[in-house]
Design a protein around this motif. Structure first.
Motif, mmCIF file in Angstrom:
data_model
loop_
_atom_site.group_PDB
_atom_site.id
_atom_site.type_symbol
_atom_site.label_atom_id
_atom_site.label_comp_id
_atom_site.label_asym_id
_atom_site.label_seq_id
_atom_site.Cartn_x
_atom_site.Cartn_y
_atom_site.Cartn_z
ATOM 1 N N LEU A 7 -4.001 16.119 18.814
ATOM 2 C CA LEU A 7 -3.584 14.684 18.931
ATOM 3 C C LEU A 7 -3.039 14.065 17.883
ATOM 4 N N SER A 8 -1.785 13.778 18.305
ATOM 5 C CA SER A 8 -0.595 13.027 17.588
ATOM 6 C C SER A 8 -1.054 11.605 17.217
ATOM 7 N N THR A 9 -1.203 11.204 16.017
ATOM 8 C CA THR A 9 -1.573 9.487 15.889
ATOM 9 C C THR A 9 -0.566 8.895 15.829
ATOM 10 N N ASN A 10 0.845 9.244 16.108
ATOM 11 C CA ASN A 10 1.994 8.588 15.823
ATOM 12 C C ASN A 10 2.377 7.879 17.088
ATOM 13 N N ILE A 11 1.785 8.152 18.293
ATOM 14 C CA ILE A 11 2.006 7.469 19.402
ATOM 15 C C ILE A 11 1.563 5.794 19.386
ATOM 16 N N ASN A 12 2.394 5.013 19.280
ATOM 17 C CA ASN A 12 2.448 3.660 19.036
ATOM 18 C C ASN A 12 1.493 2.908 20.239
ATOM 19 N N GLY A 13 0.665 2.122 19.812
ATOM 20 C CA GLY A 13 0.004 1.138 20.755
ATOM 21 C C GLY A 13 -1.043 1.978 21.686
ATOM 22 N N GLN A 14 -1.299 3.100 21.347
ATOM 23 C CA GLN A 14 -2.208 4.004 22.075
ATOM 24 C C GLN A 14 -3.698 3.820 21.304
ATOM 25 N N ASP A 15 -4.740 3.805 22.193
ATOM 26 C CA ASP A 15 -6.312 3.781 21.520
ATOM 27 C C ASP A 15 -6.715 5.093 21.729
ATOM 28 N N PHE A 16 -7.069 5.581 20.551
ATOM 29 C CA PHE A 16 -7.473 7.203 20.467
ATOM 30 C C PHE A 16 -9.016 7.145 20.671
ATOM 31 N N ASN A 17 -9.744 6.262 20.713
ATOM 32 C CA ASN A 17 -11.183 6.143 20.885
ATOM 33 C C ASN A 17 -11.469 6.869 22.274
ATOM 34 N N PRO A 18 -10.953 6.636 23.540
ATOM 35 C CA PRO A 18 -11.021 7.120 24.710
ATOM 36 C C PRO A 18 -10.768 8.534 24.738
ATOM 37 N N VAL A 19 -9.782 9.155 24.115
ATOM 38 C CA VAL A 19 -9.436 10.334 23.877
ATOM 39 C C VAL A 19 -10.379 11.114 23.035
ATOM 40 N N ILE A 20 -10.909 10.713 22.170
ATOM 41 C CA ILE A 20 -11.838 11.417 21.436
ATOM 42 C C ILE A 20 -13.171 11.516 21.961
ATOM 43 N N GLU A 21 -13.538 10.439 22.639
ATOM 44 C CA GLU A 21 -14.706 10.157 23.361
ATOM 45 C C GLU A 21 -14.748 11.392 24.736
ATOM 46 N N THR A 22 -13.667 11.460 25.400
ATOM 47 C CA THR A 22 -13.451 12.324 26.456
ATOM 48 C C THR A 22 -13.545 13.828 26.032
ATOM 49 N N PHE A 23 -13.068 14.147 24.757
ATOM 50 C CA PHE A 23 -12.977 15.344 24.260
ATOM 51 C C PHE A 23 -13.805 15.578 23.332
ATOM 52 N N LYS A 24 -15.172 15.117 23.330
ATOM 53 C CA LYS A 24 -15.805 15.365 22.263
ATOM 54 C C LYS A 24 -16.616 16.674 21.934
ATOM 55 N N LYS A 25 -16.533 17.410 23.195
ATOM 56 C CA LYS A 25 -16.972 18.668 23.249
ATOM 57 C C LYS A 25 -15.846 19.736 22.986
ATOM 58 N N SER A 26 -14.739 19.435 22.599
ATOM 59 C CA SER A 26 -13.581 20.112 22.249
ATOM 60 C C SER A 26 -13.358 20.008 20.771
ATOM 61 N N ILE A 27 -12.420 20.995 20.397
ATOM 62 C CA ILE A 27 -12.123 20.641 18.761
ATOM 63 C C ILE A 27 -10.745 19.833 18.676
ATOM 64 N N ILE A 28 -10.896 18.582 18.051
ATOM 65 C CA ILE A 28 -10.017 17.711 18.020
ATOM 66 C C ILE A 28 -9.373 17.693 16.739
ATOM 67 N N ILE A 29 -8.160 18.125 16.644
ATOM 68 C CA ILE A 29 -7.440 17.930 15.313
ATOM 69 C C ILE A 29 -6.065 17.048 15.477
ATOM 70 N N LEU A 30 -6.212 16.168 14.470
ATOM 71 C CA LEU A 30 -5.000 15.344 14.514
ATOM 72 C C LEU A 30 -3.864 15.700 13.722
ATOM 73 N N MET A 31 -2.659 15.521 14.291
ATOM 74 C CA MET A 31 -1.318 15.625 13.968
ATOM 75 C C MET A 31 -0.799 14.288 13.274
ATOM 76 N N VAL A 32 -0.774 14.275 11.936
ATOM 77 C CA VAL A 32 -0.548 12.888 11.456
ATOM 78 C C VAL A 32 0.854 13.062 10.451
ATOM 79 N N SER A 33 1.706 11.604 10.431
ATOM 80 C CA SER A 33 2.748 11.681 9.709
ATOM 81 C C SER A 33 2.303 11.241 8.136
ATOM 82 N N TYR A 34 1.331 10.166 8.209
ATOM 83 C CA TYR A 34 0.872 9.559 7.151
ATOM 84 C C TYR A 34 -0.517 9.573 7.158
#
Length: 295
Positions: A47-74
């Protein structure tokens, strides 16, 4: 593994997908969180956290059984701290080497396997020990300590329950292993060591064991009577005379065991039939052994 890449930089997403696909993974890509949550059947989500204006909580909740790794620029509260608190596993800072990303994926995949395996073991042990009286007082217990029980499972239950209540990592060692003493000596003092098969040691070999136990948190079990008072000894008796695997009982003891442990599972007619005796003989056995049938 099936991997979802959520990244609005299409070239970067394609580059990651190509390299992961070469390693045998199945990759899918999307550029927004809205598209991402249409399906949740993925082992890993990048999951890239560089996507402006996006709410990441629904993604994390949807994929709570998956391995979520954040890709961040800062690194910031919004790009790392909050998503990790919500359930993401880890993050990787852009630009990154694909090998580092793969290392993280493999690490968390192995971690999830161990979690599931540990959960299965705990469930099995709970089931296995359910029929035993496991009410023990651990408050003033001074380790190392010896446990004597002719039935190994009683000592096993004691050791595993102690480790759980004291929140200690548990190391299992059998003294039938020729490398057992060396293994005991290598274990750190803040771990619990559960040692079985003390009855296999010769008296001349005990000194080396006692030396290895110095300053260790250890529970040592024996299925034979312990004729040594170097450490405190707890004897665990079974009211039901349960016998361990491999032990051959006299016929009378066997009948007593069967009646005590199976009379609540079978009606008298079926139980007496399985024992090859009459219902009258079954009643007489109960009277002889002072067994009360629980209703």
């Amino acid at each position: 593994m099936k991997i979802l890449i959520i990244e609005n930089e299409v070239y970067l997403a394609q580059s990651i997908a190509t390299k992961l696909s070469e390693l045998g993974h199945v990759c899918e890509m999307c550029t927004s969180t809205r598209d991402a949550i249409k399906s949740n059947n993925y082992d890993v989500v990048l999951l890239s956290t560089n996507i402006n204006g996006q709410d990441f909580n629904p993604v994390i909740e949807t994929f709570k059984k998956s391995i979520i790794i954040l890709m961040v620029s800062y690194i910031s509260n919004d790009t790392v701290s909050k998503p990790l608190s919500a359930g993401a596993k880890d993050y990787i800072l852009k630009p990154f080497m694909i090998e580092e990303l793969i290392r993280k994926i493999n690490h968390y995949q192995e971690y999830e396997k161990l979690k599931r395996r540990n959960k299965a073991y705990e469930k099995y042990l709970t089931h296995s020990f359910a029929s035993l009286d496991s009410e023990h007082n651990f408050d003033n217990l001074q380790l190392p300590i010896f446990i004597f029980s002719p039935y190994q499972k009683h000592a096993d239950s004691f050791a595993f329950e102690y480790a759980k209540k004291k929140n200690l990592p548990l190391h299992f060692i059998t003294l039938s292993d020729p490398k057992a003493i060396n293994e005991i000596e290598s274990i750190t003092d803040n771990s619990l060591i559960y040692i079985i098969d003390f009855q296999t040691l010769k008296k001349s070999e005990r000194k080396a064991l006692y030396s290895s136990l110095e300053n260790k948190k250890a529970i040592i079990s024996s299925t034979d009577k312990i004729d040594d008072e170097t450490y405190d000894i707890i004897e665990i008796k079974s009211e039901n005379n349960i016998f361990d695997e491999g032990e051959i009982l006299p016929i009378e003891d066997y009948v007593k065991f069967i009646v005590l442990n199976y009379q609540h599972k079978f009606p008298d007619t079926e139980l007496s039939k399985k024992l090859g005796i009459s219902r009258k003989s079954l009643w007489e056995k109960r009277k002889k052994y002072d067994i009360v049938k629980k209703k």
